[in-house]
Motif scaffolding. Sequence first.
Motif, PDB file in Angstrom:
ATOM      1  N   ASP A 202       0.844  -1.196   0.000  1.00  0.00           N
ATOM      2  CA  ASP A 202       0.000   0.000   0.000  1.00  0.00           C
ATOM      3  C   ASP A 202       0.880   1.247   0.000  1.00  0.00           C
ATOM      4  O   ASP A 202       1.445   1.630   1.015  1.00  0.00           O
ATOM      5  CB  ASP A 202      -0.912  -0.005   1.231  1.00  0.00           C
ATOM      6  N   LEU A 203       0.996   1.874  -1.157  1.00  0.00           N
ATOM      7  CA  LEU A 203       1.730   3.133  -1.281  1.00  0.00           C
ATOM      8  C   LEU A 203       0.757   4.309  -1.339  1.00  0.00           C
ATOM      9  O   LEU A 203       1.118   5.440  -0.999  1.00  0.00           O
ATOM     10  CB  LEU A 203       2.601   3.097  -2.538  1.00  0.00           C
ATOM     11  N   TYR A 204      -0.474   4.020  -1.719  1.00  0.00           N
ATOM     12  CA  TYR A 204      -1.494   5.062  -1.892  1.00  0.00           C
ATOM     13  C   TYR A 204      -1.697   5.869  -0.603  1.00  0.00           C
ATOM     14  O   TYR A 204      -1.804   7.099  -0.649  1.00  0.00           O
ATOM     15  CB  TYR A 204      -2.818   4.419  -2.316  1.00  0.00           C
ATOM     16  N   SER A 205      -1.745   5.178   0.521  1.00  0.00           N
ATOM     17  CA  SER A 205      -2.017   5.870   1.784  1.00  0.00           C
ATOM     18  C   SER A 205      -0.903   6.843   2.172  1.00  0.00           C
ATOM     19  O   SER A 205      -1.092   7.701   3.036  1.00  0.00           O
ATOM     20  CB  SER A 205      -2.238   4.856   2.915  1.00  0.00           C
ATOM     21  N   SER A 206       0.274   6.717   1.542  1.00  0.00           N
ATOM     22  CA  SER A 206       1.404   7.600   1.850  1.00  0.00           C
ATOM     23  C   SER A 206       1.557   8.728   0.844  1.00  0.00           C
ATOM     24  O   SER A 206       2.377   9.631   1.047  1.00  0.00           O
ATOM     25  CB  SER A 206       2.707   6.777   1.899  1.00  0.00           C
ATOM     26  N   PHE A 207       0.806   8.681  -0.259  1.00  0.00           N
ATOM     27  CA  PHE A 207       0.961   9.689  -1.309  1.00  0.00           C
ATOM     28  C   PHE A 207       0.770  11.115  -0.785  1.00  0.00           C
ATOM     29  O   PHE A 207       1.574  12.005  -1.067  1.00  0.00           O
ATOM     30  CB  PHE A 207      -0.029   9.433  -2.448  1.00  0.00           C
ATOM     31  N   GLU A 208      -0.293  11.332  -0.027  1.00  0.00           N
ATOM     32  CA  GLU A 208      -0.590  12.700   0.422  1.00  0.00           C
ATOM     33  C   GLU A 208       0.489  13.233   1.353  1.00  0.00           C
ATOM     34  O   GLU A 208       0.929  14.385   1.218  1.00  0.00           O
ATOM     35  CB  GLU A 208      -1.958  12.731   1.116  1.00  0.00           C
ATOM     36  N   ARG A 209       0.955  12.396   2.279  1.00  0.00           N
ATOM     37  CA  ARG A 209       1.999  12.831   3.217  1.00  0.00           C
ATOM     38  C   ARG A 209       3.298  13.136   2.464  1.00  0.00           C
ATOM     39  O   ARG A 209       3.965  14.146   2.735  1.00  0.00           O
ATOM     40  CB  ARG A 209       2.238  11.736   4.259  1.00  0.00           C
ATOM     41  N   ILE A 210       3.648  12.281   1.513  1.00  0.00           N
ATOM     42  CA  ILE A 210       4.880  12.483   0.754  1.00  0.00           C
ATOM     43  C   ILE A 210       4.767  13.728  -0.119  1.00  0.00           C
ATOM     44  O   ILE A 210       5.695  14.561  -0.177  1.00  0.00           O
ATOM     45  CB  ILE A 210       5.194  11.241  -0.118  1.00  0.00           C
ATOM     46  N   CYS A 211       3.635  13.893  -0.798  1.00  0.00           N
ATOM     47  CA  CYS A 211       3.449  15.050  -1.682  1.00  0.00           C
ATOM     48  C   CYS A 211       3.483  16.356  -0.909  1.00  0.00           C
ATOM     49  O   CYS A 211       4.053  17.359  -1.374  1.00  0.00           O
ATOM     50  CB  CYS A 211       2.141  14.914  -2.455  1.00  0.00           C
ATOM     51  N   ASN A 212       2.884  16.370   0.269  1.00  0.00           N
ATOM     52  CA  ASN A 212       2.910  17.583   1.101  1.00  0.00           C
ATOM     53  C   ASN A 212       4.330  17.896   1.566  1.00  0.00           C
ATOM     54  O   ASN A 212       4.742  19.059   1.612  1.00  0.00           O
ATOM     55  CB  ASN A 212       1.987  17.421   2.305  1.00  0.00           C
ATOM     56  N   PHE A 213       5.085  16.838   1.901  1.00  0.00           N
ATOM     57  CA  PHE A 213       6.480  17.010   2.330  1.00  0.00           C
ATOM     58  C   PHE A 213       7.318  17.602   1.195  1.00  0.00           C
ATOM     59  O   PHE A 213       8.056  18.577   1.385  1.00  0.00           O
ATOM     60  CB  PHE A 213       7.047  15.657   2.771  1.00  0.00           C
ATOM     61  N   VAL A 214       7.204  17.015   0.001  1.00  0.00           N
ATOM     62  CA  VAL A 214       7.983  17.491  -1.149  1.00  0.00           C
ATOM     63  C   VAL A 214       7.557  18.906  -1.522  1.00  0.00           C
ATOM     64  O   VAL A 214       8.404  19.779  -1.792  1.00  0.00           O
ATOM     65  CB  VAL A 214       7.822  16.534  -2.348  1.00  0.00           C
ATOM     66  N   SER A 215       6.248  19.167  -1.532  1.00  0.00           N
ATOM     67  CA  SER A 215       5.740  20.508  -1.892  1.00  0.00           C
ATOM     68  C   SER A 215       6.277  21.582  -0.962  1.00  0.00           C
ATOM     69  O   SER A 215       6.671  22.669  -1.402  1.00  0.00           O
ATOM     70  CB  SER A 215       4.213  20.522  -1.852  1.00  0.00           C
ATOM     71  N   SER A 216       6.293  21.277   0.332  1.00  0.00           N
ATOM     72  CA  SER A 216       6.750  22.278   1.302  1.00  0.00           C
ATOM     73  C   SER A 216       8.192  22.683   1.063  1.00  0.00           C
ATOM     74  O   SER A 216       8.570  23.844   1.248  1.00  0.00           O
ATOM     75  CB  SER A 216       6.583  21.740   2.730  1.00  0.00           C
ATOM     76  N   HIS A 217       9.030  21.739   0.646  1.00  0.00           N
ATOM     77  CA  HIS A 217      10.441  22.054   0.374  1.00  0.00           C
ATOM     78  C   HIS A 217      10.608  22.747  -0.969  1.00  0.00           C
ATOM     79  O   HIS A 217      11.373  23.716  -1.095  1.00  0.00           O
ATOM     80  CB  HIS A 217      11.276  20.775   0.436  1.00  0.00           C
ATOM     81  N   ILE A 218       9.885  22.270  -1.971  1.00  0.00           N
ATOM     82  CA  ILE A 218      10.006  22.868  -3.301  1.00  0.00           C
ATOM     83  C   ILE A 218       9.501  24.309  -3.289  1.00  0.00           C
ATOM     84  O   ILE A 218      10.069  25.192  -3.950  1.00  0.00           O
ATOM     85  CB  ILE A 218       9.237  22.016  -4.341  1.00  0.00           C
ATOM     86  N   ASN A 219       8.458  24.564  -2.552  1.00  0.00           N
ATOM     87  CA  ASN A 219       7.915  25.925  -2.474  1.00  0.00           C
ATOM     88  C   ASN A 219       8.895  26.910  -1.844  1.00  0.00           C
ATOM     89  O   ASN A 219       8.800  28.125  -2.053  1.00  0.00           O
ATOM     90  CB  ASN A 219       6.600  25.929  -1.698  1.00  0.00           C
ATOM     91  N   MET A 220       9.823  26.373  -1.054  1.00  0.00           N
ATOM     92  CA  MET A 220      10.874  27.216  -0.465  1.00  0.00           C
ATOM     93  C   MET A 220      12.107  27.283  -1.360  1.00  0.00           C
ATOM     94  O   MET A 220      13.103  27.907  -1.006  1.00  0.00           O
ATOM     95  CB  MET A 220      11.260  26.674   0.915  1.00  0.00           C
ATOM     96  N   GLY A 221      12.061  26.614  -2.517  1.00  0.00           N
ATOM     97  CA  GLY A 221      13.203  26.608  -3.431  1.00  0.00           C
ATOM     98  C   GLY A 221      14.240  25.562  -3.104  1.00  0.00           C
ATOM     99  O   GLY A 221      15.331  25.561  -3.690  1.00  0.00           O
TER     100      GLY A 221
END
Length: 399
Positions: A202-221
């Motif tokens: 089950d990778l689906y249940s982790s998608f949102e947590r991972i995407c939020n983690f990556v987004s938070s860093h990318i948004n800071m450059g």
Amino acid sequence: MAKIVMCETLELYNILNQCRGVPRLAEINYLCLIDANEAQDYYRSHIITAKNAKMDSEGTFLLPELVEVDSMQHVVVYDNNTSSLQEQGRATSCAQVFAKASLNPVKILRGGFQRFSAQYPFLRTEKILNTIMELESLKIYPVEIIAGLLYMGDEKQSMDSNLLKDLKISAIVSISESNTLEFIKEIHTLLITPVADSVRSDLYSSFERICNFVSSHINMGSRVLIVSRQGRSRASAVAIAFLIHYLKYTLKEAWTHMLKCKPIMRPNTGFLQQLSNWELHTLGTKTTDFGLLLVGHTRTTSSRRRSEGILVRCPNHFNCNAQAASGGDTKIPIPVHRLSSKQTPDWNRVKTLSRRLVPEPKLCVEVSLTISRQYLSTSRTSSASFTTREVTFHIPIAR
């Protein structure tokens, strides 16, 4: 005459960092990279594996000797700073000469050496010649998914501190069951999601947590690296999920983008089903039949391997391992012959063989990881001249 198109720096970076067991740069007919700058500028510094374009007395660019341009998978030309096809610089003039010989589009690097070396200073060199062994031992960097922000690789790359420093990686997402990355917690922000590479995982249940983690860093450059053990299934599934989440790509668009970045990426079927569900959850609709993605990828991969000489497909009636069929008792002499694509047998015209052992095959093809897809030499050679990673296919031909 082949088309002439522009090539972004990210595209060339990913071409240089493809690997199938060994770096693809070691394959003879994989990349023809041409530096169209003046010789003095080339000798001062150039992109790894690049060859300097020569000119005749009239100032016309010449094709390089000992390079079969018509069989190259990628032909890339650059000068110092050409940025469009409308510019009549050295790169454009050189590309026009190569386009007459190439079967594939000739690419001009946008921004030239100036922009590429600024973005990837670790991929420039003064070295002129490389041996096969040197090419096979080149450091391979993670592929770049979003320019200057998101990268994808394997576990080994995530443990290379110099590599992380070169790419200025700030955060790492690990989709691996091992705990090999614990030691870098003090240096980099780390998100570990232990998931097995299984269709039942089950990778689906982790998608949102991972995407939020990556987004938070990318948004800071900040730059983020996604890794799994081999960087093919789990890491690519997470990268696709992020493209759907962050860029609102459909599953098909994300899949196509990932194939351009890393052609050998392949999420397992279980992850593909979960990505299809993620597309519905994120975009509110399912626009992609993931079954068609699998079929298309399989056909493309098989076709690519046949065309590049990496795989010789044998019909079921061929005895492709005569020694195994004989219980391992028979020692079969192995004449080795390098074949061009035109010399390979037409399987449809070969009659079915009986089950009996053919002690001396009429044809043996030795396929190397570093032999080109259309090797035109027909001279015989001993198997001792190849490395131990090579595979020999024994293909008895009907008499």
